[in-house]
Design an enzyme around this catalytic site. Sequence first.
Site, PDB file in Angstrom:
ATOM      1  N   ASP A   1       0.041   0.720 -18.269  1.00  0.00           N
ATOM      2  CA  ASP A   1      -0.323   0.305 -20.294  1.00  0.00           C
ATOM      3  C   ASP A   1      -2.290   0.762 -20.087  1.00  0.00           C
ATOM      4  O   ASP A   1      -2.316   0.223 -20.103  1.00  0.00           O
ATOM      5  CB  ASP A   1      -0.087  -0.745 -20.305  1.00  0.00           C
ATOM      6  CG  ASP A   1      -0.140  -0.921 -22.086  1.00  0.00           C
ATOM      7  OD1 ASP A   1      -0.506  -0.223 -22.662  1.00  0.00           O
ATOM      8  OD2 ASP A   1       0.502  -2.182 -22.918  1.00  0.00           O
TER       9      ASP A   1
ATOM     10  N   HIS B   1       2.788   1.664 -24.310  1.00  0.00           N
ATOM     11  CA  HIS B   1       2.796   0.641 -24.824  1.00  0.00           C
ATOM     12  C   HIS B   1       3.649  -0.185 -25.955  1.00  0.00           C
ATOM     13  O   HIS B   1       4.230   0.580 -26.567  1.00  0.00           O
ATOM     14  CB  HIS B   1       1.131   1.118 -25.568  1.00  0.00           C
ATOM     15  CG  HIS B   1       0.399   0.386 -26.950  1.00  0.00           C
ATOM     16  ND1 HIS B   1      -0.506  -1.251 -25.470  1.00  0.00           N
ATOM     17  CD2 HIS B   1      -0.088   0.218 -27.397  1.00  0.00           C
ATOM     18  CE1 HIS B   1      -0.985  -1.924 -26.619  1.00  0.00           C
ATOM     19  NE2 HIS B   1      -0.324  -1.150 -28.326  1.00  0.00           N
TER      20      HIS B   1
ATOM     21  N   SER C   1       0.805  -5.529 -29.019  1.00  0.00           N
ATOM     22  CA  SER C   1      -0.687  -4.791 -28.868  1.00  0.00           C
ATOM     23  C   SER C   1      -1.681  -5.926 -29.358  1.00  0.00           C
ATOM     24  O   SER C   1      -1.428  -7.337 -28.558  1.00  0.00           O
ATOM     25  CB  SER C   1      -0.601  -3.630 -29.575  1.00  0.00           C
ATOM     26  OG  SER C   1      -1.730  -2.827 -28.867  1.00  0.00           O
TER      27      SER C   1
END
Length: 579
Positions: free
Chosen positions: A475, A504, A258
């Site tokens: 995502d 994600h 991320s």
Amino acid sequence: MPITLVGSLRTEGRTWTSFAGRNTKLRWTVGEQRQHHESGRASERKRVRKNLAVTLIVGVLAGGPVPPATGATGVAPEFEPAPIRWGQCGDGKLRRAGAECGFLRVPLDYARPNGRKISLAVSRIEHTSPEAEYQGLMLVNPGGPGGSGRKLSLLGGAVPGAAGSTYDWIGFDPRGVGASRPALSCEPDHFSTDRPAYVPDGEGVERKRLRRGADYATACARAAPELLEHLSTTETVEDMESLRKALGRERINYYGFSYGTYLGQVYATRYPRRVRRLVLDGVVDPRKVWYRSNLEQDLAFDRVFARYTDWIAEHHSAYHLGRTGEEVRRRYYQRLTELDRAPAGGVIGSAEWTDIFLRAGYGTRGWERIAEAFAALVHEHDPEPAKRLYEAAHSQGDNSYAVYLAIECTDAEWPKRWSTWRTDHWRVYARAPFETWGNAWYNAPCRTWSAPAGDRLRVSGDDVSGALLINQEFDAATPYSGALEVRRRFPESALIGVRSGVTHSGSLSGNACVDDRIAAYLADGELPERKRGDRADVVCAPLPAPDPGSEPNSGAKRRSEPRTTQPTVLRTALRSARR
């Protein structure tokens, strides 16, 4: 390799030369972005950060190290950290895994390496392979920004085929986060229940929310004014470089999830010759840091919410919330309106209800539990399952949120005029009502944040020998377009795309198509063959969505059965790094 002159740049009356080849002593330090002066400090910091962005871009395009930024005192001396003193970890899971823990002392301001120091909490699980097979350090970051990563030294155990055993896995809490000292906290009870609604369909809601955001920004400025001016991606990059030096290695390997993918991109831009292997999962688009990326998230979360409600409809026999996705969505928004008027159990209002369902936007794990809470509230008027979900999501106070803002608010400029925010968010809300205003208010403190923002850096992977990128097609937190953009900027990279996937940062979770390729890359540097065109180099199928069965309680039974190989502590660490 000989040092070759490739270009020069004149700034502030001085000429700096850029070289190709090995690193030289001409190096900028991020602390110079925030030079302190007795007067005009904010404008001077802004000027220096702009000059730094220019020098960084020129240095990257020239192919050599970047010339140093300068202020009134010239080049800041380079910081040499002391070795970490390793000892027993306080966390039981780290201790049982054989991890060592310690603290890395780094300057608060890298422009003043002899000034105030802060401590970064670090953990290490050393390689278990023979020394001849040892491959060096593997730094890990869970994202956020603001996520605690100290427990992610455990990640090596999740890599298939013992491919992780050849690395020293290094987890760390970034500056301001978790066990690092000082840790930033502004309003510990900021996420207490029964908050104002998100959708500002009246002047009263908008006024309350604007005041709430401004008050939080003020609370942070009061809590730690000096720390607040030194929490940015580029400063965390310098901390990573200090960590490399403290551990005595020429290069690092890096695994980022991320926001951690952006941290890896910036480190690779700044220190391309210090990067050995790079794994980026859930890839941030560096063009859109951060106001634009949040608007794009709103559209993406709405798409995943539609897929989730379609899934609930497919399992109507379990939840009885609607036979079509459209019917389930109508019921959700009807309940949202009712909770505006009368919070369930006196605590679950529309804002809390939105936050509970937002968790479904990060992946299929947990879909059953959220649907059960939905069904309990609708059919039995029981708010307890929803309350438990909300409390679990916000049980750790506001540390991660405070650091999230400190980084996102200062990495790049945000619009200062509320009219710009209002226009943009109502426009997006018309297409994507699920999360748009919740996201707007989450970021609203950036409009009045006290620490000055810098300029967005240009990311380049031209000099990076290789990178493995992973992104799922739907995502929501890091839309797929970001992975394609980073693939373009890192010409030696390869992208694994997960078709129709909604999770994600879901690598090392039991998807053999993804995880086996990660293991191959970590074992011998083998990347999938890069294909021509703007597309993924490997396409994998996602893990199946959960199947609650035909009985309402069967989902609860299935939750006790592990669906992935990723250790629970790692799932918890990654989840805590996501909003």
